[in-house]
Write a protein that holds these residues in place. Structure first.
Motif, PDB file in Angstrom:
ATOM      1  N   ARG A  84     -16.394   6.590  10.323  1.00  0.00           N
ATOM      2  CA  ARG A  84     -17.772   7.016  10.013  1.00  0.00           C
ATOM      3  C   ARG A  84     -18.132   8.304  10.754  1.00  0.00           C
ATOM      4  O   ARG A  84     -18.785   9.180  10.198  1.00  0.00           O
ATOM      5  N   VAL A  85     -17.708   8.413  12.005  1.00  0.00           N
ATOM      6  CA  VAL A  85     -17.983   9.633  12.767  1.00  0.00           C
ATOM      7  C   VAL A  85     -17.215  10.806  12.169  1.00  0.00           C
ATOM      8  O   VAL A  85     -17.752  11.909  12.003  1.00  0.00           O
ATOM      9  N   LEU A  86     -15.968  10.566  11.791  1.00  0.00           N
ATOM     10  CA  LEU A  86     -15.167  11.605  11.157  1.00  0.00           C
ATOM     11  C   LEU A  86     -15.808  12.065   9.845  1.00  0.00           C
ATOM     12  O   LEU A  86     -15.893  13.274   9.580  1.00  0.00           O
ATOM     13  N   ALA A  87     -16.287  11.138   9.033  1.00  0.00           N
ATOM     14  CA  ALA A  87     -16.931  11.495   7.762  1.00  0.00           C
ATOM     15  C   ALA A  87     -18.139  12.406   8.011  1.00  0.00           C
ATOM     16  O   ALA A  87     -18.363  13.376   7.275  1.00  0.00           O
ATOM     17  N   TYR A  88     -18.929  12.098   9.040  1.00  0.00           N
ATOM     18  CA  TYR A  88     -20.080  12.937   9.408  1.00  0.00           C
ATOM     19  C   TYR A  88     -19.615  14.350   9.760  1.00  0.00           C
ATOM     20  O   TYR A  88     -20.178  15.336   9.276  1.00  0.00           O
ATOM     21  N   HIS A  89     -18.593  14.456  10.597  1.00  0.00           N
ATOM     22  CA  HIS A  89     -18.118  15.780  11.015  1.00  0.00           C
ATOM     23  C   HIS A  89     -17.474  16.547   9.867  1.00  0.00           C
ATOM     24  O   HIS A  89     -17.652  17.763   9.765  1.00  0.00           O
TER      25      HIS A  89
ATOM     26  N   ASN B 218      -6.641  18.281  16.464  1.00  0.00           N
ATOM     27  CA  ASN B 218      -6.703  16.984  15.777  1.00  0.00           C
ATOM     28  C   ASN B 218      -8.120  16.409  15.711  1.00  0.00           C
ATOM     29  O   ASN B 218      -8.298  15.224  15.453  1.00  0.00           O
ATOM     30  N   PHE B 219      -9.132  17.261  15.916  1.00  0.00           N
ATOM     31  CA  PHE B 219     -10.532  16.820  15.910  1.00  0.00           C
ATOM     32  C   PHE B 219     -10.890  16.099  14.612  1.00  0.00           C
ATOM     33  O   PHE B 219     -11.610  15.110  14.624  1.00  0.00           O
ATOM     34  N   PHE B 220     -10.410  16.589  13.489  1.00  0.00           N
ATOM     35  CA  PHE B 220     -10.755  16.007  12.192  1.00  0.00           C
ATOM     36  C   PHE B 220      -9.754  14.924  11.781  1.00  0.00           C
ATOM     37  O   PHE B 220      -9.254  14.918  10.659  1.00  0.00           O
ATOM     38  N   THR B 221      -9.484  13.993  12.714  1.00  0.00           N
ATOM     39  CA  THR B 221      -8.608  12.857  12.418  1.00  0.00           C
ATOM     40  C   THR B 221      -9.243  11.575  12.960  1.00  0.00           C
ATOM     41  O   THR B 221      -9.974  11.609  13.956  1.00  0.00           O
ATOM     42  N   VAL B 222      -8.962  10.465  12.310  1.00  0.00           N
ATOM     43  CA  VAL B 222      -9.458   9.172  12.768  1.00  0.00           C
ATOM     44  C   VAL B 222      -8.873   8.848  14.140  1.00  0.00           C
ATOM     45  O   VAL B 222      -9.562   8.303  15.010  1.00  0.00           O
ATOM     46  N   THR B 223      -7.608   9.208  14.349  1.00  0.00           N
ATOM     47  CA  THR B 223      -6.956   8.927  15.631  1.00  0.00           C
ATOM     48  C   THR B 223      -7.714   9.591  16.779  1.00  0.00           C
ATOM     49  O   THR B 223      -7.960   8.967  17.819  1.00  0.00           O
ATOM     50  N   TRP B 224      -8.087  10.850  16.593  1.00  0.00           N
ATOM     51  CA  TRP B 224      -8.815  11.554  17.657  1.00  0.00           C
ATOM     52  C   TRP B 224     -10.154  10.866  17.928  1.00  0.00           C
ATOM     53  O   TRP B 224     -10.531  10.661  19.082  1.00  0.00           O
ATOM     54  N   TRP B 225     -10.868  10.490  16.873  1.00  0.00           N
ATOM     55  CA  TRP B 225     -12.176   9.878  17.052  1.00  0.00           C
ATOM     56  C   TRP B 225     -12.083   8.466  17.629  1.00  0.00           C
ATOM     57  O   TRP B 225     -12.951   8.057  18.399  1.00  0.00           O
TER      58      TRP B 225
END
Length: 194
Positions: free
Chosen positions: A27-32, A49-56
């Motif tokens: 959900r946070v990734l989708a927002y970004h 890797n900011f735009f990855t689920v793993t990073w979040w």
């Protein structure tokens, strides 16, 4: 510092603000991702890797640890009308660099989904977080800085009561350039005189 292992949950008229667990990463990734062009020009460089689920997942786990250790509080905004466990992320408000001792201060940052600007949601969230910082957390001073041309952030801070304290030249590296920032602060309300 904070001993309660449960996520901080602040409720306003229209919002819930909470520390999201690692399973909220998508959900946070989708927002970004939806706000990449909106938030990118006002944000420092992000990891590859900011735009990855793993990073979040990792970031959200670190957020909980930072809160547990009294270092930072990073809250995500969701609508009160939807379940906290599945509601889309609308924005965030963070208190970082929390300093205790004689300072009792922190830095505030915030962001809002571009699709819901102009509804007063950011002011509502910032106001609630300031109340929490001055009340439960016992802080005395909150700093918030913004680019001179970021009129929306300036308006939010003004509405909540922040005062401009100056201009810091070349304060933050954004998109390969050192950028000036307007410095603002809000002080804890003083108790009434007796």
């Amino acid at each position: 510092m904070p001993s309660d292992p449960l996520p901080v949950l602040l409720t306003t008229e229209r919002l819930n603000l909470a520390l999201l667990p690692p399973d909220g990463a998508a959900r946070v990734l989708a927002y970004h991702e939806a706000n990449r062009d909106h938030l990118g020009p006002v944000s420092p460089a992000r990891p590859d890797n900011f735009f990855t689920v793993t990073w979040w997942r990792s970031r959200l786990a670190q957020d909980a640890e930072d809160w547990r250790r009294g270092l930072a509080l990073r809250l995500f905004m969701v609508s009160r009308e939807l379940p906290l466990t599945s509601a889309p992320v609308l924005g965030s408000v963070s208190l970082t660099d929390i300093r205790r001792g004689p300072l009792q201060s922190c830095e505030m940052g915030f962001g809002l989904d571009r699709r819901i600007q102009g509804q007063g949601l950011m002011s509502e969230a910032v106001h609630a977080v300031c109340d929490y910082a001055f009340g439960i957390m016992g802080l005395h001073r909150i700093h918030a800085n913004h680019l001179p041309e970021n009129h929306r952030s300036a308006a939010v801070l003004r509405r909540v009561g922040f005062s401009v304290e100056g201009l810091a030249r070349e304060l933050v590296l954004i998109d390969g350039r050192w950028r000036d920032h307007v410095l603002t602060a809000l002080l804890a309300p003083r108790p009434p005189a007796r």
